[in-house]
Design an enzyme around this catalytic site. Structure first.
Site, PDB file in Angstrom:
ATOM      1  N   PRO A 106       0.817  -1.218   0.000  1.00 44.45           N
ATOM      2  CA  PRO A 106       0.000   0.000   0.000  1.00 44.45           C
ATOM      3  C   PRO A 106       0.850   1.267   0.000  1.00 44.45           C
ATOM      4  O   PRO A 106       1.830   1.361   0.733  1.00 44.45           O
ATOM      5  CB  PRO A 106      -0.796  -0.096   1.312  1.00 44.45           C
ATOM      6  N   GLU A 107       0.483   2.217  -0.864  1.00 39.94           N
ATOM      7  CA  GLU A 107       1.159   3.512  -0.917  1.00 39.94           C
ATOM      8  C   GLU A 107       0.155   4.589  -0.530  1.00 39.94           C
ATOM      9  O   GLU A 107      -0.943   4.267  -0.084  1.00 39.94           O
ATOM     10  CB  GLU A 107       1.717   3.739  -2.342  1.00 39.94           C
ATOM     11  N   ARG A 149       2.437 -10.993   6.400  1.00 40.59           N
ATOM     12  CA  ARG A 149       3.901 -11.031   6.256  1.00 40.59           C
ATOM     13  C   ARG A 149       4.630 -10.277   7.366  1.00 40.59           C
ATOM     14  O   ARG A 149       5.852 -10.335   7.440  1.00 40.59           O
ATOM     15  CB  ARG A 149       4.295 -10.515   4.864  1.00 40.59           C
TER      16      ARG A 149
END
Ligand SMILES: [Zn+2]
Length: 274
Positions: A2-3, A111
């Site tokens: 995500p940015e 993760r």
């Protein structure tokens, strides 16, 4: 990963959490990014606090409380921050659950590259990630003169420069490729060779790719969903990212993929000047 547009989409969909009172705290006890565990004791001291605002700086979310502290969340690669009903089954890889007026705010991260912290408001600079951030790419107009001056000093590639969160906060790997294509600049260009007109094009392009992605609810390539669980649609609108071999929308040349500093980079070899 995500940015800015994805994190901003999450921020907007977290609006129902504002005004909620934290009634309980649960953490998995597992470490996230750099093995840092969500600070259970500091979070537990926030039981009874009310969430007053959800803010964002770069890719960081800040949940302000009516105490002196804010909760800091970074989604990392696969982090999800969502509001659930208490009865909803808990997903695997859930690391933090905040009870919130009968609902639950849950942080799930398969993760474990995400971050979940507490900072004292006004002392954000002591946080190892937040403290490094430059101006946000969406919150304010990019100062082109300042950007150009920094570019002269950095002597790196334009791609690395755009990814540097201390220069402009919020741009990651996808939107760096997109903005450089839009500005017709080669990702491998050395920053000290950036001209004033090119810097102006780049600043405008960064803004444009971010606003365009926001309009489409962010880009979902694999994991990203907003706080309601909805995937973004911007992947259908990307110009170069993940489009190797497909024709450039400006000149029909096949888009190329290369690897810069270990990250996939996409560009048009014809209309992005070297
Ligand atoms: Zn082209």
């Amino acid at each position: 990963m995500p940015e800015l547009p994805e994190v901003e989409t999450v921020r907007r969909t977290l609006a129902p959490a504002v005004g909620g009172r934290i009634s309980s705290v649960w953490t998995s006890g597992l470490g996230l990014h750099m093995a840092r565990k969500p600070p259970r004791a500091r979070l537990r001291r926030l039981v009874g606090a009310r969430i007053t605002a959800v803010r964002r700086h770069g890719k960081y979310l800040l949940l302000d409380t009516d105490r002196t502290e804010s909760i800091v969340v970074h989604l990392g690669m696969t982090g999800r921050l969502r509001i659930h009903r208490k009865a909803d089954p808990r997903a695997p890889h859930t690391h933090v659950v905040l009870g919130l007026d009968g609902r639950e705010l849950r942080f799930v991260d398969a993760r474990r590259f995400g971050q979940f912290d507490v900072v004292v408001r006004g002392q954000e600079r002591v946080h190892p990630g937040l403290g490094l951030l430059g101006p946000d790419a969406l919150d304010q107009a990019i100062d082109v003169a300042a950007m150009l001056a920094t570019a002269k000093d950095k002597r790196t590639t334009l791609k690395a420069f755009v990814l540097d969160q201390s220069v402009i906060a919020g741009v990651g790997n996808i939107y760096a490729s997109e903005a450089l294509w839009r500005a017709r600049l080669r990702p491998t260009l050395r920053t000290h060779r950036l001209t004033a007109p090119a810097a102006r094009r780049l600043a405008a392009a960064i803004r444009e790719v971010i606003e365009r992605a926001l309009d489409h609810g962010g880009t979902t390539l694999s994991d990203f969903v907003d706080a309601d669980g909805t995937a973004g649609e911007n992947a259908d609108y990307l110009w170069v990212y993940d489009r190797a071999g497909q024709p450039c929308e400006r000149c029909r040349t096949a888009i190329k993929r290369s690897v810069l500093q270990g990250r996939a980079t996409y560009y048009c070899p014809t209309c992005q000047t070297p």
